[in-house]
Design an enzyme around this catalytic site. Structure first.
Site: not given
Ligand code: AMP
Length: 113
Positions: A30, A86, A93, A95, A99-101
């Site tokens: 991340d 999320n 959320q 993106v 995706h799984i954190h």
């Molecule tokens: P979410 O809020 O669950 O949609 O998580 C999206 C995650 O993507 C966030 O933790 C961001 O920090 C991460 N993120 C966004 N752009 C990038 C990128 N270019 N490379 C790696 N992580 C990213």
């Protein structure tokens, strides 16, 4: 619809810190880590959010979970990590490509914002 940032990462249009990749998923660090270890396990199939997944995605969803376990062992955190998904804007959320954190390395839960 426009490609998400993760779709661009999967297609290598933009760089990222790739930890692992196979035919079904990619694992990246991340860019804004919320814990010492903060990985994103991302299916290559562009499912916008978990609630959009269907029975057709059973193999992908199971695979992602096994990769989480593999990653936890690779980073030696298999005894203590958190997994967060999320789902939806109101849940944080940002993106809209599932995706799984995987978060680890702190002694408490670190939820991504
Ligand atoms: P979410 O809020 O669950 O949609 O998580 C999206 C995650 O993507 C966030 O933790 C961001 O920090 C991460 N993120 C966004 N752009 C990038 C990128 N270019 N490379 C790696 N992580 C990213």
């Amino acid at each position: 619809m426009d490609k998400t940032i993760f779709q661009k990462i999967i297609e290598k249009e933009i760089p990222s810190d790739i930890i692992f990749e196979d035919e079904l998923c990619i694992v990246i660090k991340d860019i804004n880590p919320q814990a010492p270890i903060h990985l994103l396990i991302i299916p290559k199939k562009p499912i916008p959010k978990l609630a959009d997944a269907s029975k057709d995605d059973l193999e992908i969803l199971g695979h992602l979970m096994l990769i989480v376990g593999n990653m936890s062992r690779q980073f030696n955190v298999e005894d203590a990590f958190n997994v967060v998904i999320n789902n939806g804007e109101k849940a944080g959320q940002t993106v809209f490509h599932l995706h799984i954190h995987l978060l680890a390395g702190n002694d408490k839960l670190n939820l991504p914002k």
